[in-house]
Design a protein around this motif. Structure first.
Motif, short mmCIF file in Angstrom:
data_model
loop_
_atom_site.label_atom_id
_atom_site.label_comp_id
_atom_site.label_asym_id
_atom_site.label_seq_id
_atom_site.Cartn_x
_atom_site.Cartn_y
_atom_site.Cartn_z
N ARG A 31 0.86 -1.19 0.00
CA ARG A 31 0.00 0.00 0.00
C ARG A 31 0.89 1.23 0.00
O ARG A 31 1.88 1.26 -0.71
N PRO A 73 0.97 -8.55 -3.52
CA PRO A 73 0.02 -7.46 -3.77
C PRO A 73 -1.44 -7.84 -3.49
O PRO A 73 -2.24 -6.98 -3.17
N GLU A 74 -1.77 -9.13 -3.61
CA GLU A 74 -3.15 -9.54 -3.32
C GLU A 74 -3.57 -9.09 -1.91
O GLU A 74 -4.70 -8.67 -1.69
N GLU A 100 -2.85 -6.57 -0.26
CA GLU A 100 -3.23 -5.17 -0.11
C GLU A 100 -4.75 -5.02 -0.12
O GLU A 100 -5.31 -4.16 0.56
N MET A 101 -5.43 -5.89 -0.88
CA MET A 101 -6.89 -5.82 -0.95
C MET A 101 -7.54 -6.36 0.31
O MET A 101 -8.62 -5.91 0.71
N ASP A 122 -8.09 -3.62 2.63
CA ASP A 122 -9.27 -2.81 2.31
C ASP A 122 -10.54 -3.43 2.88
O ASP A 122 -11.37 -2.74 3.46
N PHE A 159 -7.62 -9.01 -7.55
CA PHE A 159 -7.64 -8.19 -8.77
C PHE A 159 -7.54 -9.03 -10.04
O PHE A 159 -7.79 -8.55 -11.13
N ARG A 218 -10.29 -15.15 -3.45
CA ARG A 218 -9.03 -15.03 -2.70
C ARG A 218 -9.23 -14.76 -1.21
O ARG A 218 -8.37 -15.07 -0.41
N MET A 226 -14.14 0.03 -1.65
CA MET A 226 -13.01 -0.02 -2.59
C MET A 226 -13.08 1.21 -3.52
O MET A 226 -12.13 1.96 -3.63
N ARG A 252 -12.60 4.56 -1.93
CA ARG A 252 -11.19 4.75 -1.59
C ARG A 252 -10.40 5.28 -2.78
O ARG A 252 -9.58 6.16 -2.67
N PHE A 270 -3.20 -6.54 -15.56
CA PHE A 270 -2.00 -6.62 -14.74
C PHE A 270 -0.99 -7.56 -15.38
O PHE A 270 -1.37 -8.53 -16.00
N ARG A 289 0.82 -9.43 -13.72
CA ARG A 289 0.72 -10.63 -12.91
C ARG A 289 -0.21 -11.64 -13.56
O ARG A 289 0.00 -12.84 -13.45
N SER A 292 4.12 -0.61 -5.21
CA SER A 292 2.90 -1.22 -4.67
C SER A 292 1.83 -1.25 -5.75
O SER A 292 1.58 -0.25 -6.42
N LEU A 293 1.25 -2.41 -5.95
CA LEU A 293 0.24 -2.53 -7.00
C LEU A 293 -0.95 -1.62 -6.72
O LEU A 293 -1.48 -0.97 -7.61
N GLU A 294 -1.36 -1.59 -5.46
CA GLU A 294 -2.51 -0.77 -5.09
C GLU A 294 -2.25 0.71 -5.39
O GLU A 294 -3.11 1.41 -5.91
N GLU A 295 -1.04 1.17 -5.08
CA GLU A 295 -0.69 2.56 -5.38
C GLU A 295 -0.71 2.80 -6.88
O GLU A 295 -1.17 3.83 -7.36
N ARG A 328 -2.52 1.27 -9.04
CA ARG A 328 -3.92 1.31 -9.50
C ARG A 328 -4.51 2.68 -9.27
O ARG A 328 -5.22 3.23 -10.11
#
Ligand SMILES: C[S@@+](CC[C@H](N)C(=O)[O-])C[C@H]1O[C@@H](n2cnc3c(N)ncnc32)[C@H](O)[C@@H]1O
Lengths: 352, 137
Positions: free
Chosen positions: A145, A160-161, A163-164, A167, A340, A345, B1, B4, B39, B41, B75-78, B80
């Motif tokens: 994050r 990275p998963e 991070e969700m 949330d 994502f 998950r 989500m 945010r 992604f 990934r 960071s992936l979230e950042e 996004r």
């Protein structure tokens, strides 16, 4: 036939790059196998220091002193050694050496002339990469994050998963207006510290069976100034109620080891060689630790309290039916969240 | 989500460099269902079984076909969030042209530059006059 030779050669290089004494600059002859030469030696402009050979690996050539040149040289090297993510690897190593977190700085300073010390550092870090050490351990930090966290082997590197998952849990913390959360299997502290950073009123208790993980969580908490609100407990979760937990919770979170034993064999060398396998191995059905967490959570949750878990996409069904077999635990799988990549998950399990 | 991401947009999208506040009433608002996100990934098991550093996000705005990419952070979230901010800027420029936040800011900064120049010229004139008056030249 050709394939077999290549495989054999790779294995050979593999074992060589893993011996402690291996040094690409000292031992270029290693790579001539079955008449096939592997370019373990960099550019001709790369040479051992002042001809005395004592400080190998540092760069003294006249040409390759700029960022873009060292980038190209190591990129070729990583390619020929079949290092995964060759480009990202060298980008992150250079960015780190330049004191930046962003790989765009590498291209911004394309023509910057590097100092000898910088070049030496880049070379040392790249040699670690040749041994498949994950980038996150090489540069000793990674982002989760908005936070930069210290990383050190063998503590699990946050994915990275997850991070969700934070949330999802933050939503619940807000909805319940709860002031405390319990985390099982905290690793580097990524989840707990993220929660504490987002919720200034929150207190978190985090448990891990690995001493290194507990230490790293404490260090990261200190660096992010949340130590006073985080209690770290070094204990293994078994079937029994953990001694150190004295109260009940509305929200429990965990990213426990959830890989199926059989899938462990095919993991990348980066994971298999350097990350704590106890952080990943969930036994035959991947549920070994998850089942203990659920047993224990049943006694630790308030009525209508919830436990949020990161799991394998095959797990939600397995967990649902396992919970049905043990109604005395009073736990119900209420919701499944996708990551994502659209894979099931995360699970939300409620205590009735 | 979603909320945010929107909250993040407000912070990332319009970095506040000066006291100047652009009028953002026309800035397009993203609708998550109109976005296609990809992604690196991608496929494969994901989760604990994968340790990759690549976390590039490609975001496509389906109604216009505008595409942005972001791999700015680790960071992936950042990434996004940043991709969404970039997309808003790009759509804003595309749809609103001279009324876009970027165009407004550019105009403001150009004007500020000109004002500053004018002030500097005036100041040096005054200085010269003063020197002359006091017989300093
Ligand atoms: C997948 S890592 C998660 C780390 C961190 N929460 C994250 O998401 O990045 C799992 C962690 O669980 C710990 N662990 C494994 N089995 C455990 C057990 N039975 N009791 C307590 N901790 C355990 C490991 O030491 C490891 O740190």
């Amino acid at each position: 036939m050709k394939r077999a030779v290549i495989r054999h050669t790779l294995n050979k290089i593999w074992s060589l790059t893993h011996s402690k004494t291996f040094n690409v600059f000292h031992a270029p002859s290693f790579v001539n196998l079955n008449g096939k030469v592997f370019h373990l030696r960099l550019h001709s402009t790369w040479q051992s220091n002042n001809g005395n050979g004592s400080d190998s690996g540092s760069f003294t050539g006249k040409k390759a002193k700029k960022v873009k040149e060292i980038l190209k040289a190591w990129l070729d090297m990583f390619h020929s050694c079949h290092i995964s993510e060759p480009k990202q690897s060298i980008e992150h190593i250079i960015a780190h050496t330049l004191g930046s977190r962003s790989i765009s700085s590498v291209y911004k300073f394309n023509n910057k002339v590097l100092s000898l010390r910088e070049i030496q550092q880049i070379n040392e870090l790249c040699q670690q990469r040749l041994k498949r050490l994950p980038i996150q351990y090489i540069i000793q930090e990674w982002d989760f994050r908005g936070l930069t966290l210290k990383m050190s082997p063998p503590v699990f590197i946050p994915r990275p998963e997850t991070e969700m998952l934070v949330d999802v849990v933050l939503n619940e913390v807000e909805r319940k207006a709860t002031d405390s959360v319990l985390e099982f299997c905290c690793g580097s502290g990524a989840i707990s510290i993220s929660l504490l950073k987002s919720q200034p009123q929150l207190n978190v208790t985090a448990i891990d069976k690995s001493k290194e993980a507990c230490g790293l969580t404490e260090l990261n908490a200190k660096l992010h100034d949340v130590s006073s609100r985080l209690k770290v407990i070094h204990e293994e979760i078994t079937e029994d109620h953990p001694d150190a937990i004295l109260k009940k919770y509305d929200v429990i979170v965990s990213n426990p080891p959830y890989l199926f034993e059989d899938d462990m064999i095919s993991l990348q060398p980066e994971i298999k060689l350097y990350e704590d396998l106890e952080a990943l191995d969930g036994g035959i059905d991947g549920l070994k630790v998850i089942k203990n967490i659920l047993r224990v959570s049943s006694g630790l949750l308030n009525c209508d309290g919830r436990v949020f878990l990161e799991v394998d996409p095959r797990h939600p069904d397995l967990i649902r039916s396992w919970l049905r077999q043990y109604p005395a635990m009073k736990l119900h799988l209420e919701r499944v969240y996708k990551d994502f990549c659209d894979k099931d998950r995360f699970v939300e399990i409620v205590k009735k | 989500m979603l909320h945010r991401f929107k909250a993040a947009l407000k912070i990332v999208g319009y970095s506040i460099r000066t006291k100047f506040t652009a009028d953002s009433s026309k800035v397009p608002v993203l609708v998550e269902t109109e976005l296609k996100e990809q992604f690196v990934r991608g496929s494969g098991p994901g989760g604990q079984a994968v340790n990759k550093t690549a976390n590039c996000v490609t975001l496509k705005h389906l109604p216009t076909g505008v595409v942005v990419k972001c791999h700015e952070t680790r960071s992936l979230e950042e990434n996004r969030k940043k991709a969404r901010a970039l997309l808003v800027d790009k759509l804003d420029n595309l749809v609103n042209g001279i009324d876009s936040v970027e165009a407004q800011r550019k105009r403001y900064e150009d004007k500020k530059g000109k004002d500053k120049k004018r002030k500097q010229v005036k100041l040096s004139l005054l200085k010269a006059e003063w020197k002359k008056r006091e017989n300093l030249v």
